[in-house]
Design an enzyme around this catalytic site. Structure first.
Site, PDB file in Angstrom:
ATOM      1  N   HIS A   1      -5.448   0.197  -9.533  1.00 11.46           N
ATOM      2  CA  HIS A   1      -5.869   1.507 -10.036  1.00 11.46           C
ATOM      3  C   HIS A   1      -4.852   2.041 -11.058  1.00 11.46           C
ATOM      4  O   HIS A   1      -5.220   2.519 -12.123  1.00 11.46           O
ATOM      5  CB  HIS A   1      -6.004   2.513  -8.890  1.00 11.46           C
ATOM      6  CG  HIS A   1      -7.263   2.416  -8.125  1.00 11.46           C
ATOM      7  ND1 HIS A   1      -7.506   1.398  -7.231  1.00 11.46           N
ATOM      8  CD2 HIS A   1      -8.359   3.211  -8.104  1.00 11.46           C
ATOM      9  CE1 HIS A   1      -8.695   1.576  -6.689  1.00 11.46           C
ATOM     10  NE2 HIS A   1      -9.250   2.669  -7.204  1.00 11.46           N
TER      11      HIS A   1
ATOM     12  N   HIS B   1      -0.937   2.317  -1.018  1.00 11.02           N
ATOM     13  CA  HIS B   1       0.073   1.580  -1.778  1.00 11.02           C
ATOM     14  C   HIS B   1       1.466   2.088  -1.490  1.00 11.02           C
ATOM     15  O   HIS B   1       1.673   3.250  -1.141  1.00 11.02           O
ATOM     16  CB  HIS B   1      -0.185   1.697  -3.287  1.00 11.02           C
ATOM     17  CG  HIS B   1      -1.308   0.849  -3.764  1.00 11.02           C
ATOM     18  ND1 HIS B   1      -1.211  -0.513  -3.879  1.00 11.02           N
ATOM     19  CD2 HIS B   1      -2.552   1.169  -4.150  1.00 11.02           C
ATOM     20  CE1 HIS B   1      -2.365  -1.003  -4.326  1.00 11.02           C
ATOM     21  NE2 HIS B   1      -3.198   0.011  -4.485  1.00 11.02           N
TER      22      HIS B   1
END
Length: 174
Positions: A112, A151
């Site tokens: 992303h 993450h």
């Protein structure tokens, strides 16, 4: 798991937990989920479709540039994810919750963030006036990945660095 990644996970897990804890409040969770969902590709596909309509031939060139960078980014991040097999923080530490389902199994790097950074640079190179808007969105995408427990900070930093390098190389080639 690779011992170096195991140690990095241990070092970063407290930071992940601190970011993730902020996401448990509804006023942060929902907006970051929306930003992350838009960062899945929706905003980028929409932008690629609207640029030619808004800017004609220049927009078409920018969209083609974004498409090329997006494909290169996809190959790079998938290769890295499947070679490192880094466990996501929400699967590594019990005090970190994934506040949104992940699109794939592994953590490194943040795809992303990589895409958001690369696309923002490409857009800003073609249309400098749009840089601030997309830059702010890219920062929110990166933050969303931390807040949602998907993450580690190093995944996001690596994604941003790779996005900068890919976009920069693509601009140098043009």
């Amino acid at each position: 798991m690779n011992p170096l990644l195991q140690r990095l996970n241990e070092l970063e897990a407290p930071l992940c937990a601190a970011w993730n804890q902020r996401g448990h409040s509804r006023w942060l969770k929902r907006p970051f989920q929306l930003v992350s969902r838009l960062g899945d590709g929706v905003i980028w596909y929409l932008t690629m479709a609207l640029l030619p309509l808004s800017f004609g031939q220049g927009g078409l060139v920018a969209s083609a540039h974004m498409l090329a960078v997006g494909l290169a980014s996809l190959v790079l991040y998938k290769t890295l994810k499947h070679s490192t097999h880094r466990t996501r923080p929400c699967h590594f530490a019990g005090n970190i919750q994934n506040l949104m389902p992940a699109l794939d199994e592994f953590s490194f790097p943040s795809g992303h963030t990589l895409h958001a950074t690369a696309f923002t640079i490409v857009i800003a190179w073609h249309f400098p006036a749009l840089g601030g808007l997309f830059g702010a969105f890219a920062v929110l995408v990166a933050l969303s990945r931390l807040v949602l427990g998907l993450h580690y900070p190093s995944d996001v930093i690596a994604g941003a660095i790779l996005g900068i390098l890919l976009a920069g190389c693509s601009i140098a080639i043009i």
